[in-house]
Design an enzyme around this catalytic site. Structure first.
Site, PDB file in Angstrom:
ATOM      1  N   ASP A 199      -6.867  -1.283  -4.588  1.00 27.28           N
ATOM      2  CA  ASP A 199      -7.971  -0.999  -3.645  1.00 27.28           C
ATOM      3  C   ASP A 199      -8.874   0.019  -4.506  1.00 27.28           C
ATOM      4  O   ASP A 199     -10.254  -0.095  -4.221  1.00 27.28           O
ATOM      5  CB  ASP A 199      -7.416  -0.450  -2.379  1.00 27.28           C
ATOM      6  CG  ASP A 199      -6.654  -1.360  -1.735  1.00 27.28           C
ATOM      7  OD1 ASP A 199      -6.750  -2.511  -1.723  1.00 27.28           O
ATOM      8  OD2 ASP A 199      -5.757  -0.918  -0.797  1.00 27.28           O
ATOM      9  N   ASP A 201       0.912  -1.174  -0.081  1.00 24.47           N
ATOM     10  CA  ASP A 201       0.092   0.042  -0.014  1.00 24.47           C
ATOM     11  C   ASP A 201       1.200   1.329   0.015  1.00 24.47           C
ATOM     12  O   ASP A 201       2.059   1.183   0.442  1.00 24.47           O
ATOM     13  CB  ASP A 201      -0.837   0.007   1.214  1.00 24.47           C
ATOM     14  CG  ASP A 201      -1.805  -1.350   1.056  1.00 24.47           C
ATOM     15  OD1 ASP A 201      -2.440  -1.547  -0.024  1.00 24.47           O
ATOM     16  OD2 ASP A 201      -2.380  -1.609   2.196  1.00 24.47           O
TER      17      ASP A 201
END
Length: 153
Positions: free
Chosen positions: A130, A114
């Protein structure tokens, strides 16, 4: 079953997964955390061993199996039912692509990279996969709503 019609939007999934992969490589190569768009978006590479909001951390095998099953189920449904609303189908292909992007990370590294952090609110760090999953879900909802509205008219 018309396989050609069923996989017609598959390019969306492939493009989403490729964009996710490329941005993760860029983020890891960029190194340190810094502002991308000051006051709005930061680069902050982190490894997430769980799913959204780090839930189920350390359950890489279970999350990988669940993700692979969900992707297979969505692709199977898209192939078997090629006549859905175009927005809903595009959304489902985006979800597949986001799932593939994060699944690749789990298999390759045991965790998901991330790197996007909103600077103006306390929120989880996330990635392009995402974003694809969330935008895909919104498109599915919109497409289903539009299809039902058209049927009711």
């Amino acid at each position: 079953m018309d396989l050609r019609r069923g996989i017609r939007g598959g390019w969306i999934a492939l493009l989403a997964a490729l964009l996710d992969r490329l941005t993760k490589r860029w983020a890891l190569g960029a190194g340190r955390a810094r502002a991308l768009v000051p006051g709005i978006l930061n680069l902050r590479p982190v490894e997430n061993e769980g799913m959204a909001f780090s839930m189920l951390s350390g359950q890489t095998v279970a999350l990988s199996v669940l993700t692979a099953l969900l992707i297979a189920g969505l692709v199977g449904w898209l192939v078997a039912r090629p006549d859905g609303h175009p927005l809903a189908r595009a959304g489902l292909w985006l979800i597949v692509g986001g799932g593939l992007g994060n699944l690749y990370d789990r298999f390759a590294a045991g965790s998901v990279t991330d790197f996007l952090e909103l600077a103006f609110v306390r929120f989880a760090v996330f990635n392009v996969a995402d974003v694809c999953i969330c935008v895909g879900a919104a498109l599915v909802i919109l497409g289903v709503w539009m299809a039902e509205r058209k049927q009711a008219a």
